[in-house]
Design a protein around this motif. Sequence first.
Motif, PDB file in Angstrom:
ATOM      1  N   ALA A  54       0.819  -1.208   0.000  1.00 36.85           N
ATOM      2  CA  ALA A  54       0.000   0.000   0.000  1.00 36.85           C
ATOM      3  C   ALA A  54       0.853   1.259   0.000  1.00 36.85           C
ATOM      4  CB  ALA A  54      -0.912   0.004   1.224  1.00 36.85           C
ATOM      5  N   ILE A  55       0.394   2.278  -0.725  1.00 36.34           N
ATOM      6  CA  ILE A  55       1.050   3.580  -0.726  1.00 36.34           C
ATOM      7  C   ILE A  55      -0.007   4.663  -0.666  1.00 36.34           C
ATOM      8  CG2 ILE A  55       3.090   2.844  -2.020  1.00 36.34           C
ATOM      9  CD1 ILE A  55       1.819   4.037  -4.507  1.00 36.34           C
ATOM     10  N   VAL A  64      -6.284  -1.315  -5.197  1.00 35.76           N
ATOM     11  CA  VAL A  64      -6.717  -2.660  -4.818  1.00 35.76           C
ATOM     12  C   VAL A  64      -7.138  -2.689  -3.362  1.00 35.76           C
ATOM     13  CG1 VAL A  64      -6.052  -5.090  -4.582  1.00 35.76           C
ATOM     14  CG2 VAL A  64      -5.185  -3.752  -6.507  1.00 35.76           C
ATOM     15  N   ASN A  65      -8.368  -3.119  -3.095  1.00 36.64           N
ATOM     16  CA  ASN A  65      -8.850  -3.362  -1.731  1.00 36.64           C
ATOM     17  C   ASN A  65      -8.703  -2.147  -0.828  1.00 36.64           C
ATOM     18  OD1 ASN A  65     -10.127  -5.143  -0.009  1.00 36.64           O
ATOM     19  ND2 ASN A  65      -8.233  -5.900   0.877  1.00 36.64           N
ATOM     20  N   GLY A  66      -9.000  -0.971  -1.349  1.00 37.67           N
ATOM     21  CA  GLY A  66      -8.981   0.236  -0.543  1.00 37.67           C
ATOM     22  C   GLY A  66      -7.654   0.961  -0.499  1.00 37.67           C
ATOM     23  N   LYS A  67      -6.622   0.387  -1.093  1.00 39.17           N
ATOM     24  CA  LYS A  67      -5.307   1.017  -1.101  1.00 39.17           C
ATOM     25  C   LYS A  67      -4.722   0.986  -2.514  1.00 39.17           C
ATOM     26  CE  LYS A  67      -4.895   1.719   3.395  1.00 39.17           C
ATOM     27  NZ  LYS A  67      -4.696   3.041   4.010  1.00 39.17           N
ATOM     28  N   PHE A  68      -3.778   1.887  -2.754  1.00 42.88           N
ATOM     29  CA  PHE A  68      -3.079   1.894  -4.022  1.00 42.88           C
ATOM     30  C   PHE A  68      -1.825   1.042  -3.921  1.00 42.88           C
ATOM     31  CE2 PHE A  68      -5.710   5.646  -4.360  1.00 42.88           C
ATOM     32  CZ  PHE A  68      -6.133   5.591  -5.689  1.00 42.88           C
ATOM     33  N   CYS A  69      -1.574   0.272  -4.979  1.00 41.55           N
ATOM     34  CA  CYS A  69      -0.409  -0.621  -4.982  1.00 41.55           C
ATOM     35  C   CYS A  69       0.855   0.110  -5.388  1.00 41.55           C
ATOM     36  CB  CYS A  69      -0.640  -1.775  -5.958  1.00 41.55           C
ATOM     37  SG  CYS A  69      -1.975  -2.884  -5.502  1.00 41.55           S
ATOM     38  N   LYS A  70       1.895  -0.135  -4.630  1.00 42.96           N
ATOM     39  CA  LYS A  70       3.213   0.386  -4.972  1.00 42.96           C
ATOM     40  C   LYS A  70       3.764  -0.375  -6.175  1.00 42.96           C
ATOM     41  CE  LYS A  70       7.526   1.438  -2.485  1.00 42.96           C
ATOM     42  NZ  LYS A  70       8.217   1.269  -1.171  1.00 42.96           N
ATOM     43  N   ASP A  71       4.514   0.302  -6.999  1.00 42.99           N
ATOM     44  CA  ASP A  71       5.162  -0.347  -8.131  1.00 42.99           C
ATOM     45  C   ASP A  71       6.051  -1.480  -7.603  1.00 42.99           C
ATOM     46  OD1 ASP A  71       6.681  -1.133 -10.284  1.00 42.99           O
ATOM     47  OD2 ASP A  71       7.211   0.896 -10.923  1.00 42.99           O
ATOM     48  N   PRO A  72       5.799  -2.734  -8.018  1.00 39.90           N
ATOM     49  CA  PRO A  72       6.588  -3.863  -7.497  1.00 39.90           C
ATOM     50  C   PRO A  72       8.092  -3.677  -7.634  1.00 39.90           C
ATOM     51  CG  PRO A  72       4.720  -4.665  -8.769  1.00 39.90           C
ATOM     52  CD  PRO A  72       4.760  -3.175  -8.968  1.00 39.90           C
ATOM     53  N   ALA A  73       8.504  -2.917  -8.623  1.00 38.23           N
ATOM     54  CA  ALA A  73       9.944  -2.708  -8.822  1.00 38.23           C
ATOM     55  C   ALA A  73      10.567  -1.870  -7.722  1.00 38.23           C
ATOM     56  CB  ALA A  73      10.194  -2.052 -10.183  1.00 38.23           C
ATOM     57  N   THR A  74       9.747  -1.126  -6.987  1.00 41.38           N
ATOM     58  CA  THR A  74      10.259  -0.253  -5.924  1.00 41.38           C
ATOM     59  C   THR A  74      10.020  -0.829  -4.526  1.00 41.38           C
ATOM     60  OG1 THR A  74       8.212   1.027  -5.744  1.00 41.38           O
ATOM     61  CG2 THR A  74       9.821   1.750  -7.389  1.00 41.38           C
ATOM     62  N   VAL A  75       9.406  -1.997  -4.443  1.00 40.11           N
ATOM     63  CA  VAL A  75       9.119  -2.628  -3.149  1.00 40.11           C
ATOM     64  C   VAL A  75      10.413  -3.142  -2.524  1.00 40.11           C
ATOM     65  CG1 VAL A  75       7.981  -4.590  -2.040  1.00 40.11           C
ATOM     66  CG2 VAL A  75       6.760  -3.248  -3.761  1.00 40.11           C
ATOM     67  N   VAL A 103      -1.075  -3.369  14.582  1.00 40.78           N
ATOM     68  CA  VAL A 103      -0.290  -3.317  13.352  1.00 40.78           C
ATOM     69  C   VAL A 103      -1.201  -3.741  12.206  1.00 40.78           C
ATOM     70  CG1 VAL A 103       1.789  -4.082  12.157  1.00 40.78           C
ATOM     71  CG2 VAL A 103       1.774  -3.901  14.651  1.00 40.78           C
ATOM     72  N   ASN A 104      -1.789  -2.756  11.550  1.00 39.73           N
ATOM     73  CA  ASN A 104      -2.656  -3.029  10.410  1.00 39.73           C
ATOM     74  C   ASN A 104      -2.013  -2.481   9.140  1.00 39.73           C
ATOM     75  OD1 ASN A 104      -3.017  -0.283  10.609  1.00 39.73           O
ATOM     76  ND2 ASN A 104      -5.180  -0.374  11.147  1.00 39.73           N
ATOM     77  N   VAL A 105      -2.772  -2.418   8.078  1.00 39.01           N
ATOM     78  CA  VAL A 105      -2.222  -2.010   6.788  1.00 39.01           C
ATOM     79  C   VAL A 105      -1.712  -0.573   6.799  1.00 39.01           C
ATOM     80  CG1 VAL A 105      -4.437  -1.255   5.831  1.00 39.01           C
ATOM     81  CG2 VAL A 105      -2.640  -2.054   4.285  1.00 39.01           C
ATOM     82  N   ASP A 106      -2.237   0.256   7.698  1.00 43.54           N
ATOM     83  CA  ASP A 106      -1.778   1.638   7.775  1.00 43.54           C
ATOM     84  C   ASP A 106      -0.368   1.741   8.342  1.00 43.54           C
ATOM     85  OD1 ASP A 106      -4.168   2.667   6.724  1.00 43.54           O
ATOM     86  OD2 ASP A 106      -5.124   2.637   8.694  1.00 43.54           O
ATOM     87  N   LYS A 107       0.037   0.747   9.145  1.00 52.26           N
ATOM     88  CA  LYS A 107       1.379   0.751   9.734  1.00 52.26           C
ATOM     89  C   LYS A 107       2.336  -0.187   9.006  1.00 52.26           C
ATOM     90  CE  LYS A 107      -0.044   1.925  14.470  1.00 52.26           C
ATOM     91  NZ  LYS A 107      -0.031   1.468  15.884  1.00 52.26           N
ATOM     92  N   LEU A 108       1.803  -1.212   8.386  1.00 50.94           N
ATOM     93  CA  LEU A 108       2.612  -2.204   7.678  1.00 50.94           C
ATOM     94  C   LEU A 108       2.049  -2.361   6.262  1.00 50.94           C
ATOM     95  CD1 LEU A 108       4.895  -4.266   7.773  1.00 50.94           C
ATOM     96  CD2 LEU A 108       3.324  -5.898   8.813  1.00 50.94           C
ATOM     97  N   PRO A 109       2.540  -1.587   5.309  1.00 53.62           N
ATOM     98  CA  PRO A 109       1.960  -1.545   3.968  1.00 53.62           C
ATOM     99  C   PRO A 109       1.878  -2.897   3.268  1.00 53.62           C
ATOM    100  CG  PRO A 109       3.527   0.247   4.262  1.00 53.62           C
ATOM    101  CD  PRO A 109       3.667  -0.644   5.455  1.00 53.62           C
TER     102      PRO A 109
END
Length: 239
Positions: A54-55, A64-75, A103-109
């Motif tokens: 998430a970003i 996706v699912n309420g959050k925007f996906c980070k570019d996999p190349a930058t993960v 620790v939910n998605v807001d703290k652990l993307p």
Amino acid sequence: MLYTHPSPKQEKYYTIREITSKNMMKVVIVAILALATTLVSAYDPSPLQDFCVAINNTDSAVFVNGKFCKDPATVTANDFFFPGLNIPGNTAASKLGSSVNLVNVDKLPGLNTLGISLARLDFAPYGLNPPHIHPRGTELLVVMEGTLLVGFVTSNPNKLFTKVLNKGDVFVFPIGLIHFQFNIGQTNAVAFAGLSSQNPGLITIANAVFGSNPPINPNVLAKAFQLDKNVVDYLQKQF
């Protein structure tokens, strides 16, 4: 005009066609019910990729699912990492003597789309995690230190299931039901909880009822709880 009765073969044909039509209708109804059941049970949809970190930045991102996906190349590995659950929470900062570090998605993307989160719960002696619900997640609690009185209440007719837990004991709180944890010991208590959603949500009952913004009409609460309106006014001031 002459009228002729259908031949026996025609009568048999019509009967089979009617039966086939009825069977097709049953198949359609079953398919619709199956689809509806699938949609209702899907709280956190299964991901269609390995991960969707998430970003907050929406530039060139996939939603996706309420959050925007980070570019996999930058993960990086840090997107799946959260430090600090070994540190006790500050129970003195709460009137209730408890602290919850979720620790939910807001703290652990990296949790985005994975349907799981984790919490550390700390309790001072006689500290309370008050009655609350998680609208989107079942909670599985394990006690690491101390003794907790825990319980949940079912939907009508509101049956209470309660248990005293000691170190190493596990208890599950079904999704959407009111539940609580209370330290009945004279020492600190620690527990960890897994929740079946990346964002299980939290509704603390007393805060929601007496501390909503704007406040619920005191006459509504006085009648609902069978209290004097002055008592309701006092309770609303506490939140």
